[in-house]
Design a protein around this motif. Structure first.
Motif, PDB file in Angstrom:
ATOM      1  N   THR A 183       0.829  -1.210   0.000  1.00 15.47           N
ATOM      2  CA  THR A 183       0.000   0.000   0.000  1.00 15.47           C
ATOM      3  C   THR A 183       0.861   1.258   0.000  1.00 15.47           C
ATOM      4  O   THR A 183       0.575   2.226  -0.715  1.00 15.47           O
ATOM      5  CB  THR A 183      -0.921   0.012   1.238  1.00 15.47           C
ATOM      6  OG1 THR A 183      -1.703  -1.191   1.252  1.00 15.47           O
ATOM      7  CG2 THR A 183      -1.858   1.206   1.205  1.00 15.47           C
TER       8      THR A 183
ATOM      9  N   SER B 189       0.957   4.038  -2.987  1.00 12.17           N
ATOM     10  CA  SER B 189       0.605   5.424  -2.680  1.00 12.17           C
ATOM     11  C   SER B 189       1.723   6.385  -3.074  1.00 12.17           C
ATOM     12  O   SER B 189       1.465   7.425  -3.690  1.00 12.17           O
ATOM     13  CB  SER B 189       0.304   5.558  -1.181  1.00 12.17           C
ATOM     14  OG  SER B 189      -0.005   6.892  -0.851  1.00 12.17           O
TER      15      SER B 189
ATOM     16  N   TYR C 240      -1.290   3.440   4.847  1.00  8.98           N
ATOM     17  CA  TYR C 240      -1.649   4.840   4.604  1.00  8.98           C
ATOM     18  C   TYR C 240      -1.021   5.775   5.634  1.00  8.98           C
ATOM     19  O   TYR C 240      -0.638   6.903   5.306  1.00  8.98           O
ATOM     20  CB  TYR C 240      -3.165   5.004   4.578  1.00  8.98           C
ATOM     21  CG  TYR C 240      -3.780   4.536   3.283  1.00  8.98           C
ATOM     22  CD1 TYR C 240      -3.192   4.864   2.072  1.00  8.98           C
ATOM     23  CD2 TYR C 240      -4.927   3.748   3.273  1.00  8.98           C
ATOM     24  CE1 TYR C 240      -3.741   4.420   0.877  1.00  8.98           C
ATOM     25  CE2 TYR C 240      -5.474   3.307   2.083  1.00  8.98           C
ATOM     26  CZ  TYR C 240      -4.869   3.641   0.888  1.00  8.98           C
ATOM     27  OH  TYR C 240      -5.405   3.208  -0.298  1.00  8.98           O
TER      28      TYR C 240
ATOM     29  N   SER D 172       2.502   6.032   4.443  1.00  4.52           N
ATOM     30  CA  SER D 172       2.554   6.871   3.237  1.00  4.52           C
ATOM     31  C   SER D 172       2.465   8.343   3.606  1.00  4.52           C
ATOM     32  O   SER D 172       3.191   9.177   3.050  1.00  4.52           O
ATOM     33  CB  SER D 172       1.404   6.498   2.291  1.00  4.52           C
ATOM     34  OG  SER D 172       1.490   5.161   1.909  1.00  4.52           O
ATOM     35  N   TYR D 173       1.567   8.662   4.523  1.00  6.32           N
ATOM     36  CA  TYR D 173       1.420  10.054   4.947  1.00  6.32           C
ATOM     37  C   TYR D 173       2.702  10.551   5.612  1.00  6.32           C
ATOM     38  O   TYR D 173       3.145  11.681   5.388  1.00  6.32           O
ATOM     39  CB  TYR D 173       0.238  10.181   5.914  1.00  6.32           C
ATOM     40  CG  TYR D 173      -0.023  11.599   6.368  1.00  6.32           C
ATOM     41  CD1 TYR D 173      -0.733  12.484   5.566  1.00  6.32           C
ATOM     42  CD2 TYR D 173       0.458  12.052   7.589  1.00  6.32           C
ATOM     43  CE1 TYR D 173      -0.964  13.795   5.970  1.00  6.32           C
ATOM     44  CE2 TYR D 173       0.240  13.359   8.002  1.00  6.32           C
ATOM     45  CZ  TYR D 173      -0.482  14.217   7.196  1.00  6.32           C
ATOM     46  OH  TYR D 173      -0.692  15.512   7.598  1.00  6.32           O
TER      47      TYR D 173
ATOM     48  N   VAL E 246      -4.381   8.928  -1.899  1.00  5.63           N
ATOM     49  CA  VAL E 246      -5.025   7.759  -1.305  1.00  5.63           C
ATOM     50  C   VAL E 246      -5.867   7.094  -2.392  1.00  5.63           C
ATOM     51  O   VAL E 246      -6.793   7.706  -2.914  1.00  5.63           O
ATOM     52  CB  VAL E 246      -5.918   8.144  -0.105  1.00  5.63           C
ATOM     53  CG1 VAL E 246      -6.653   6.921   0.409  1.00  5.63           C
ATOM     54  CG2 VAL E 246      -5.080   8.771   0.994  1.00  5.63           C
TER      55      VAL E 246
END
Length: 413
Positions: free
Chosen positions: A36, A40, A351, A354-355, A374
Motif C-alpha cells: 500500500t 501510494s 496509509y 505513506s502520509y 489515497v
C-alpha cells in the motif's frame, strides 16, 4: 451452517490464542502495508509529474533551433526561427490552438530602490497565457496591439512582484530593465516551483518585440524558440507532424537534409515519465509483496498446528454429521478471516506510513509539494489480495482436516 456463523466461530476460535493469531496476522499486515505504501508513493509521483506538466502548459510543443556539432561540442545553432514561423503555424496548422514566440534575456530589474535579478526574463507573445494556461491574478496581460507596437509594458510573477514592491501595489508601477522603463500592467497567478525546484514565479514577461528592439537592439525578425499549444492531448502528435511539415517547407529543407529546427512534444515526455514511475511502482510493489508470501506461509503453519490440536474436535463434528466439505469450509474461512484482518490493519498502517513519508519528503524538499494520494481501488485490491493469500495458503491445511478419518480422529489424544 451459513457463512456468518462460520465467521463468528472462526473469530471465537482465533481469540482463544490471541498471541499466536496476532503474530500470524503480523506477517500479512507488514506485507499489505508495504504494498500500500509503495502504491501510494508511486501514485503521488505520477500525480506530481502530471501537475508539473499541467503547470508547463496545455499540450505544449516546443520548437527550437537545431543543435549542431562544433569542435566536438554540441550547441545551439544560429537563431533559425522567426515570428513569421509563429504566424504561419497559428494560421496553417489545424491542430494548433495558439503559438507564442519567445526571446529569453537576462539582467537586473529595478523597482523603486530595490534591485533584483529574476530567474526568468522572457519576451513573449500575447497568446503566452493561453499556451501556458497561466492567467493573471490581477491586472491584464499585454495585447497583440502592445506586441505590434513594441510597447514598454510588462507582467510580473508573484515572487518578483513581492521582492520589488513589498509594501505597495505593483500595478501601474514602473520597473527598469537595462535602464529602460516598463509599466507593470499585470501580476501572474502563482505557480510555485517546477520539477527541479526552481521558483516559476520569479519571472518578468515583456512583449518579444520590445525585448528584441529595445533590450537586444536587433532589427531582425528572429526569435529564440516557439511555444505551441495543441487543441487537445489527442491532437498533440498530429500538431507536431503539421508543424514539422510546415517548417520544412518554409525553411526550404530538402528530403534527406537535416532540418535547422527541432520539435519536442512535452506530452510524450510526460507519458514517458508516467511509464517510468508506473514501472518503478510496480517493481517496488512486487518486491514488497514478497513479504506477503512470508505471511502466507505463517498462516499455513498456524493452520496446520490448529488442525493437529483440534483433531479430536474434528472427529466429534464428523460423528455428529459434519461432512468433509463442512470441515474444509470451516478451516478455509478461518484462514481467510486471519488474512483479511491482517489486510485491514495493513491498509491502515500503509496509509499512515505513506502520509509520514509524504510529510518527510515535503519537509526535506519544501519546493517539491509532493502530493499525498489515497487510492481506494488500490486498497480494495490489497484487501482482495490478502483474502486470496488466506485461501491459497489455507487450502492445504483445510483439506487435510477434511480428509481425517472420524474414528481415528476420535481416538487422537
Amino acid at each position: 451452517m451459513n457463512l456468518y456463523d462460520l465467521i463468528l466461530i472462526s473469530l471465537r476460535t482465533l481469540s482463544k490464542n490471541k498471541l499466536r493469531s496476532g503474530l500470524t496476522i503480523l506477517g500479512v499486515v507488514i506485507g499489505i502495508a508495504a504494498v500500500t505504501t509503495m502504491v501510494s508513493i508511486g501514485q503521488g509521483a505520477s500525480e506530481l509529474v502530471r501537475l508539473q506538466f499541467q503547470n508547463l502548459g496545455s499540450n505544449v510543443i516546443v520548437v527550437l533551433p537545431a543543435m549542431q556539432q562544433q569542435s566536438g561540442v554540441r550547441q545551439v545553432a544560429a537563431m533559425t526561427l522567426t515570428e513569421g514561423d509563429a504566424f504561419a503555424i497559428a494560421d496553417e496548422c489545424p491542430s494548433v490552438l495558439a503559438v507564442s514566440p519567445l526571446i529569453p534575456t537576462f539582467g537586473q530589474v529595478i523597482g523603486g530602490n530595490i534591485n533584483w535579478k529574476p530567474n526568468d526574463m522572457i519576451g513573449v507573445g500575447a497568446d503566452y497565457p493561453l499556451v501556458r494556461t497561466w492567467a493573471t491574478a490581477r491586472g491584464d496581460f499585454f495585447s497583440e496591439k502592445d506586441v505590434a507596437a513594441g510597447a514598454r509594458v510588462c507582467v510580473l510573477g508573484s515572487t518578483l512582484a513581492n521582492h520589488l514592491f513589498p509594501d505597495q501595489d505593483p500595478l501601474e508601477q514602473t520597473v527598469r530593465v537595462k535602464n529602460i522603463p516598463f509599466r507593470v500592467i499585470g501580476i501572474l497567478v502563482p505557480k510555485g516551483a517546477n520539477l527541479v525546484g526552481q521558483d516559476q514565479d520569479d519571472i518578468i514577461l515583456m512583449p518579444y518585440t520590445t525585448v528584441r528592439k529595445r533590450l537586444q537592439g536587433s532589427a531582425f525578425k528572429n526569435v529564440g524558440f516557439l511555444l505551441v499549444s495543441a487543441r487537445s492531448e489527442e491532437l498533440s502528435a498530429q500538431a507536431e507532424k503539421e508543424i514539422r511539415s510546415l517548417l520544412m517547407q518554409r525553411h526550404r529543407i530538402l528530403p534527406g537534409e537535416a532540418p535547422d529546427f527541432e520539435v519536442r512534444n512535452t506530452a510524450e515526455v510526460a507519458n514517458i515519465l508516467n511509464i517510468i514511475t508506473g514501472t518503478l511502482t510496480a517493481m517496488l510493489s512486487a518486491i514488497a509483496a514478497i513479504s506477503l508470501v512470508v505471511g502466507g506461509v505463517g498462516i499455513m503453519n498456524i493452520m496446520l498446528v490448529s488442525v493437529t490440536e483440534r483433531t479430536r474436535e474434528i472427529g466429534i463434528r464428523m460423528a455428529l454429521g459434519a461432512r468433509p466439505r463442512d470441515i474444509l469450509r470451516q478451516f478455509l474461512v478461518e484462514a481467510v478471516v486471519l488474512s483479511s484482518i491482517g489486510g485491514v490493519f495493513g491498509i491502515l498502517l500503509g496509509y499512515v506510513a505513506s502520509y509520514g513519508i509524504n510529510a518527510l519528503i515535503n519537509y526535506a524538499l519544501p519546493s517539491s509539494k509532493w502530493p499525498f494520494v489515497v487510492s481506494l481501488p488500490a486498497a480494495i485490491v490489497a484487501l482482495v489480495f490478502a483474502a486470496s493469500v488466506g485461501i491459497f495458503f489455507g487450502y492445504y491445511p483445510a483439506r487435510r482436516a477434511s480428509k481425517l478419518d472420524p474414528i481415528e480422529a476420535l481416538r487422537y489424544e
